[in-house]
Write an enzyme that holds these catalytic residues in place. Structure first.
Site, PDB file in Angstrom:
ATOM      1  N   CYS A  69       0.819  -1.216   0.000  1.00 34.97           N
ATOM      2  CA  CYS A  69       0.000   0.000   0.000  1.00 34.97           C
ATOM      3  C   CYS A  69       0.856   1.271   0.000  1.00 34.97           C
ATOM      4  O   CYS A  69       1.675   1.471   0.901  1.00 34.97           O
ATOM      5  CB  CYS A  69      -0.897  -0.028   1.236  1.00 34.97           C
ATOM      6  SG  CYS A  69      -1.766   1.517   1.533  1.00 34.97           S
ATOM      7  N   LYS A 146     -14.514   1.059   5.247  1.00 31.68           N
ATOM      8  CA  LYS A 146     -13.437   0.196   4.767  1.00 31.68           C
ATOM      9  C   LYS A 146     -12.451  -0.114   5.888  1.00 31.68           C
ATOM     10  O   LYS A 146     -12.287   0.673   6.809  1.00 31.68           O
ATOM     11  CB  LYS A 146     -12.679   0.905   3.648  1.00 31.68           C
ATOM     12  CG  LYS A 146     -13.493   1.114   2.407  1.00 31.68           C
ATOM     13  CD  LYS A 146     -12.590   1.490   1.233  1.00 31.68           C
ATOM     14  CE  LYS A 146     -11.767   2.713   1.504  1.00 31.68           C
ATOM     15  NZ  LYS A 146     -10.735   2.937   0.479  1.00 31.68           N
ATOM     16  N   TYR A 147     -11.802  -1.245   5.776  1.00 28.85           N
ATOM     17  CA  TYR A 147     -10.812  -1.665   6.772  1.00 28.85           C
ATOM     18  C   TYR A 147      -9.432  -1.455   6.148  1.00 28.85           C
ATOM     19  O   TYR A 147      -8.824  -2.387   5.611  1.00 28.85           O
ATOM     20  CB  TYR A 147     -11.049  -3.125   7.155  1.00 28.85           C
ATOM     21  CG  TYR A 147     -12.480  -3.381   7.576  1.00 28.85           C
ATOM     22  CD1 TYR A 147     -12.957  -2.904   8.802  1.00 28.85           C
ATOM     23  CD2 TYR A 147     -13.360  -4.076   6.742  1.00 28.85           C
ATOM     24  CE1 TYR A 147     -14.274  -3.120   9.182  1.00 28.85           C
ATOM     25  CE2 TYR A 147     -14.679  -4.300   7.128  1.00 28.85           C
ATOM     26  CZ  TYR A 147     -15.130  -3.813   8.338  1.00 28.85           C
ATOM     27  OH  TYR A 147     -16.429  -4.020   8.712  1.00 28.85           O
ATOM     28  N   SER A 165      -3.037   8.393   6.507  1.00 28.14           N
ATOM     29  CA  SER A 165      -1.581   8.465   6.376  1.00 28.14           C
ATOM     30  C   SER A 165      -1.042   9.894   6.310  1.00 28.14           C
ATOM     31  O   SER A 165       0.045  10.171   6.816  1.00 28.14           O
ATOM     32  CB  SER A 165      -1.133   7.692   5.133  1.00 28.14           C
ATOM     33  OG  SER A 165      -1.724   8.246   3.975  1.00 28.14           O
ATOM     34  N   TYR A 212      -5.202   5.404  -9.252  1.00 26.50           N
ATOM     35  CA  TYR A 212      -6.375   4.606  -8.844  1.00 26.50           C
ATOM     36  C   TYR A 212      -7.593   4.986  -9.679  1.00 26.50           C
ATOM     37  O   TYR A 212      -8.417   4.141 -10.040  1.00 26.50           O
ATOM     38  CB  TYR A 212      -6.678   4.797  -7.348  1.00 26.50           C
ATOM     39  CG  TYR A 212      -5.739   3.996  -6.467  1.00 26.50           C
ATOM     40  CD1 TYR A 212      -6.104   2.732  -6.000  1.00 26.50           C
ATOM     41  CD2 TYR A 212      -4.482   4.479  -6.107  1.00 26.50           C
ATOM     42  CE1 TYR A 212      -5.249   1.987  -5.209  1.00 26.50           C
ATOM     43  CE2 TYR A 212      -3.618   3.751  -5.323  1.00 26.50           C
ATOM     44  CZ  TYR A 212      -4.006   2.498  -4.876  1.00 26.50           C
ATOM     45  OH  TYR A 212      -3.163   1.753  -4.108  1.00 26.50           O
TER      46      TYR A 212
HETATM   47  N1  LIG Z   1      -6.847   7.644   3.257  1.00 25.93           N
HETATM   48  C1  LIG Z   1      -6.165   6.497   3.545  1.00 25.93           C
HETATM   49  C2  LIG Z   1      -6.229   5.521   2.378  1.00 25.93           C
HETATM   50  C3  LIG Z   1      -5.649   4.198   2.736  1.00 25.93           C
HETATM   51  C4  LIG Z   1      -6.051   3.125   1.714  1.00 25.93           C
HETATM   52  O1  LIG Z   1      -6.821   3.378   0.788  1.00 25.93           O
HETATM   53  N2  LIG Z   1      -5.490   1.920   1.894  1.00 25.93           N
HETATM   54  C5  LIG Z   1      -5.849   0.806   1.023  1.00 25.93           C
HETATM   55  C6  LIG Z   1      -4.639   0.048   0.569  1.00 25.93           C
HETATM   56  S1  LIG Z   1      -3.654   0.879  -0.595  1.00 25.93           S
HETATM   57  C7  LIG Z   1      -6.663  -0.193   1.814  1.00 25.93           C
HETATM   58  O2  LIG Z   1      -6.288  -0.576   2.899  1.00 25.93           O
HETATM   59  N3  LIG Z   1      -7.773  -0.652   1.249  1.00 25.93           N
HETATM   60  C8  LIG Z   1      -8.595  -1.640   1.861  1.00 25.93           C
HETATM   61  C9  LIG Z   1      -9.887  -1.804   1.129  1.00 25.93           C
HETATM   62  O3  LIG Z   1     -10.121  -1.078   0.152  1.00 25.93           O
HETATM   63  O4  LIG Z   1     -10.675  -2.633   1.555  1.00 25.93           O
HETATM   64  C10 LIG Z   1      -4.743   6.878   3.887  1.00 25.93           C
HETATM   65  O5  LIG Z   1      -4.098   7.607   3.099  1.00 25.93           O
HETATM   66  O6  LIG Z   1      -4.280   6.506   4.945  1.00 25.93           O
END
Ligand SMILES: N[C@@H](CCC(=O)N[C@@H](CS)C(=O)NCC(=O)O)C(=O)O
Length: 345
Positions: A69, A146-147, A165, A212
């Site tokens: 990620c 979302k997790y 983040s 994305y």
């Molecule tokens: N806004 C978040 C976005 C984090 C994010 O999108 N992480 C993705 C992985 S790249 C995730 O864990 N996705 C899980 C899912 O979509 O179920 C950040 O920047 O911390």
């Protein structure tokens, strides 16, 4: 004050057009077929003030990441660059999404059952959780959404401090300086903050989130619009980096780390998986050498696990790559020489 918002309280207006509350990135779709990212939910701030609810203490916090990620990787990069390994522990999940529960179909991040199962990934050392989902459920019984990783976990209060983040990197940069081995490094110095914010804005929209939007677009028009914005932003970076070593001048800043995490994944994944193939990163001489330069900063290469990156993207998005076959190339060596020393720092 400890803050927790349920996902539905903070939805921006454009999100009203999505079909349902997203449970994973695969659901984040507007009616026009464009990808729309859901905002993060846990937004508490660790402070250097010992009286705050989340004071910066050594050994108290844990960072859950996936090496795949880019958002989690920018947090890990700050942890390494600031010399916080002894103060803040971290664990990486398995790269490929799996069922998180037997009772429903949700697919997401899971922990291995042993350290041998998946090199780089470790079982959850704190809660013995099977999945990142379980951590969200420990932190809040009524969580919907979302997790995601990264998750910044408080071992003392057994909860999630923050899962955004862009905020975690600010905490790591400024709040742990009494503990950090590299406290003098300031990646968000006051005199550059407005410039960094401005760069972050277009880099996020065009590049970090832009790839994305290309990859998850379900219709031609939003895909092409995302591609236009992506390559406009990349061209702008190339131009800037032909004149200076880093994106905000001749000093490494937060904006470089945020840009790097997308660039390092570009040719190996986004060109193929997200259809960002108008031009490859290695066709941009300045951007390509810049990516090597950042990769070679002590600590940075340890944040890049290309095996995890490729296994995740190509294996976890059945709508994009239904059979999960992983392309073999191009295996770029980012530790090879670059020409960025030509700029004074
Ligand atoms: N806004 C978040 C976005 C984090 C994010 O999108 N992480 C993705 C992985 S790249 C995730 O864990 N996705 C899980 C899912 O979509 O179920 C950040 O920047 O911390």
């Amino acid at each position: 004050m400890i803050s927790f918002f349920s996902g539905s309280q903070i939805l921006p207006s454009h999100f009203k057009h999505t079909l349902q509350m997203a449970r994973s990135a695969l659901d984040e779709m507007s009616i026009s077929g464009a990808f729309v990212r859901t905002p993060s939910t846990f937004r508490n701030f660790i402070s250097r003030d010992p009286a705050s609810p989340f004071p910066a203490e050594s050994g108290r916090y844990h960072l859950y990441i996936s090496y795949a990620c880019p958002w989690a990787s920018r947090c890990l990069s700050f942890l390494k660059l600031k010399g916080l390994e002894k103060a803040i522990s971290f664990t990486a999940v398995k790269p490929k999404w799996q069922r998180t529960k037997e009772t429903d179909e949700h697919m997401g991040w899971v922990f291995p059952t042993s350290s041998e199962e998946e090199p780089g990934a470790e079982p959850d050392p704190l809660n013995g959780a099977r999945s990142i989902r379980e951590l969200y459920e420990i932190a809040s019984a009524n969580y919907i959404g979302k997790y995601t990783v990264p998750v910044l976990w408080d071992k003392k209060l057994k909860t999630i401090v923050n899962n955004e983040s862009s905020e975690i990197i600010h905490m790591f940069n400024s709040e742990f300086n009494d503990i950090a081995e590299n406290a003098a490094l300031d990646l968000y110095p006051p005199h550059l903050q407005s410039q960094i914010d401005e760069v972050n804005e277009w880099v996020y929209n065009g590049i970090n989130n832009g790839v994305y939007k290309c990859g998850f677009a379900k219709k031609q028009e939003p895909y092409e619009e995302a591609i236009r914005n992506l390559y406009q932003a990349l061209d702008k970076c190339e131009e800037t980096l032909s004149k200076q070593r880093y994106i905000c001048g001749n000093m490494l800043t937060e904006a470089d780390i945020r840009l790097f995490v997308t660039l390092i994944r570009f040719d190996e994944v986004y060109v193929v998986h997200f259809k960002c193939n108008k031009k490859m990163l290695r066709e941009y001489p300045n951007l390509f050498n810049y990516t090597k330069d950042i990769f070679q900063i002590p600590g940075m290469s340890s944040t890049v696990n290309m095996e995890h990156i490729k296994r995740h993207y190509y294996g976890s998005h059945p709508t994009i790559n239904p059979l999960g076959v992983i392309p073999v190339g191009p295996n770029i060596d980012y530790s090879s020489p670059h020409d960025r020393e030509r700029f004074s720092t």
